[in-house]
Write an enzyme that holds these catalytic residues in place. Structure first.
Site, mmCIF file in Angstrom:
data_model
loop_
_atom_site.group_PDB
_atom_site.id
_atom_site.type_symbol
_atom_site.label_atom_id
_atom_site.label_comp_id
_atom_site.label_asym_id
_atom_site.label_seq_id
_atom_site.Cartn_x
_atom_site.Cartn_y
_atom_site.Cartn_z
ATOM 1 N N GLY A 147 -1.805 -5.614 8.827
ATOM 2 C CA GLY A 147 -3.425 -5.599 8.081
ATOM 3 C C GLY A 147 -3.235 -6.405 6.621
ATOM 4 N N ASP A 152 0.720 -1.129 -0.032
ATOM 5 C CA ASP A 152 0.104 0.003 0.097
ATOM 6 C C ASP A 152 0.860 1.256 0.136
ATOM 7 O OD1 ASP A 152 0.844 0.295 2.705
ATOM 8 O OD2 ASP A 152 -0.984 0.217 3.546
ATOM 9 N N HIS A 153 0.279 2.553 0.061
ATOM 10 C CA HIS A 153 1.008 3.659 -0.076
ATOM 11 C C HIS A 153 2.097 3.808 1.194
ATOM 12 C CE1 HIS A 153 -2.519 4.206 2.457
ATOM 13 N NE2 HIS A 153 -1.883 4.804 3.123
ATOM 14 N N CYS A 168 3.048 -3.052 4.116
ATOM 15 C CA CYS A 168 2.363 -2.011 4.482
ATOM 16 C C CYS A 168 2.878 -1.202 5.657
ATOM 17 C CB CYS A 168 0.770 -2.573 4.810
ATOM 18 S SG CYS A 168 0.529 -3.538 6.458
ATOM 19 N N GLY A 169 2.280 -0.365 6.289
ATOM 20 C CA GLY A 169 2.782 0.514 7.516
ATOM 21 C C GLY A 169 3.347 -0.514 8.372
ATOM 22 N N THR A 170 2.485 -1.464 8.951
ATOM 23 C CA THR A 170 3.206 -2.267 9.977
ATOM 24 C C THR A 170 3.301 -3.881 9.678
ATOM 25 O OG1 THR A 170 0.710 -3.008 10.817
ATOM 26 C CG2 THR A 170 1.731 -1.022 11.894
ATOM 27 N N GLY A 171 2.579 -4.169 8.527
ATOM 28 C CA GLY A 171 2.521 -5.361 8.157
ATOM 29 C C GLY A 171 1.513 -6.217 8.472
ATOM 30 N N ARG A 199 0.444 -30.036 9.967
ATOM 31 C CA ARG A 199 -0.326 -28.689 10.636
ATOM 32 C C ARG A 199 -0.732 -27.622 9.336
ATOM 33 N NH1 ARG A 199 4.331 -28.651 15.086
ATOM 34 N NH2 ARG A 199 3.387 -30.015 16.560
ATOM 35 N N ARG A 241 6.857 1.051 8.644
ATOM 36 C CA ARG A 241 6.897 1.849 9.851
ATOM 37 C C ARG A 241 7.652 1.371 10.928
ATOM 38 N NH1 ARG A 241 1.072 3.355 8.556
ATOM 39 N NH2 ARG A 241 1.230 4.818 6.784
ATOM 40 N N ARG A 287 5.002 -33.510 11.133
ATOM 41 C CA ARG A 287 4.264 -32.638 11.768
ATOM 42 C C ARG A 287 3.867 -31.366 11.127
ATOM 43 N NH1 ARG A 287 9.223 -31.286 15.777
ATOM 44 N NH2 ARG A 287 9.653 -29.267 15.102
ATOM 45 N N ASN A 318 6.732 -23.405 8.463
ATOM 46 C CA ASN A 318 5.373 -22.978 8.093
ATOM 47 C C ASN A 318 5.010 -23.195 6.498
ATOM 48 O OD1 ASN A 318 5.807 -21.030 10.655
ATOM 49 N ND2 ASN A 318 4.101 -22.396 10.734
#
Length: 142
Positions: free
Chosen positions: A70, A8-9, A65-68, A137, A109, A133, A99
């Site tokens: 969202g 995003d921006h 994104c800003g924090t990752g 999972r 940010r 395992r 994973n």
């Protein structure tokens, strides 16, 4: 190996840094947006990257994104997507090893560009362990 990018921006500048690093490292890339710092909605970008992975157009995705947070939530709504927010060396390795994460996510940010590059390199070079395992999972995730 082909990698699709999206941000995003708020993540635009870090995405550009990571793209350049991947190009310089010899990876094939595709940028699915955004292409500026103009405001946009991260769920739409996450959807594009997830779709590219789901249809086999890419091997891995990178989202910013800003924090990752969202953009991780948005990507992980899609079947077969395992987006992992990378914030240290161990998490970058374990996201792949345990994973089988197929999207690396960064918070523009919350981390500096050099750390993000290091985490991305670890992520891309770490194979999935294929342990019983871990496979079980991942299958339970759907």
């Amino acid at each position: 190996m082909k990698i699709v990018f999206g941000a995003d921006h708020g993540g635009f500048e870090l995405k550009e840094t990571l793209k350049k690093h991947c190009l310089d490292s010899g990876y094939q890339i595709e940028d699915l947006g955004t292409h500026s710092t103009d405001s946009c909605d991260y769920p739409l970008i996450a959807d594009k990257v997830a779709a590219a992975l789901a249809n086999g157009a890419a091997d891995f995705g990178i989202l910013v994104c800003g924090t990752g947070i969202g953009i991780s939530i948005a990507a992980n709504r899609h079947k077969g997507i395992r987006a992992a927010l990378l914030y240290n060396d161990a998490v970058a390795a374990l996201a792949r090893e345990h994973n089988d994460a197929n999207i690396a996510v960064f918070g523009a940010r919350t981390q500096n560009h050099n750390d993000a590059i290091r985490f991305l390199d670890i992520f891309l070079k770490t194979p999935f362990s294929n342990g019983e395992r871990h496979c079980r999972r991942i299958a339970e995730l759907g």
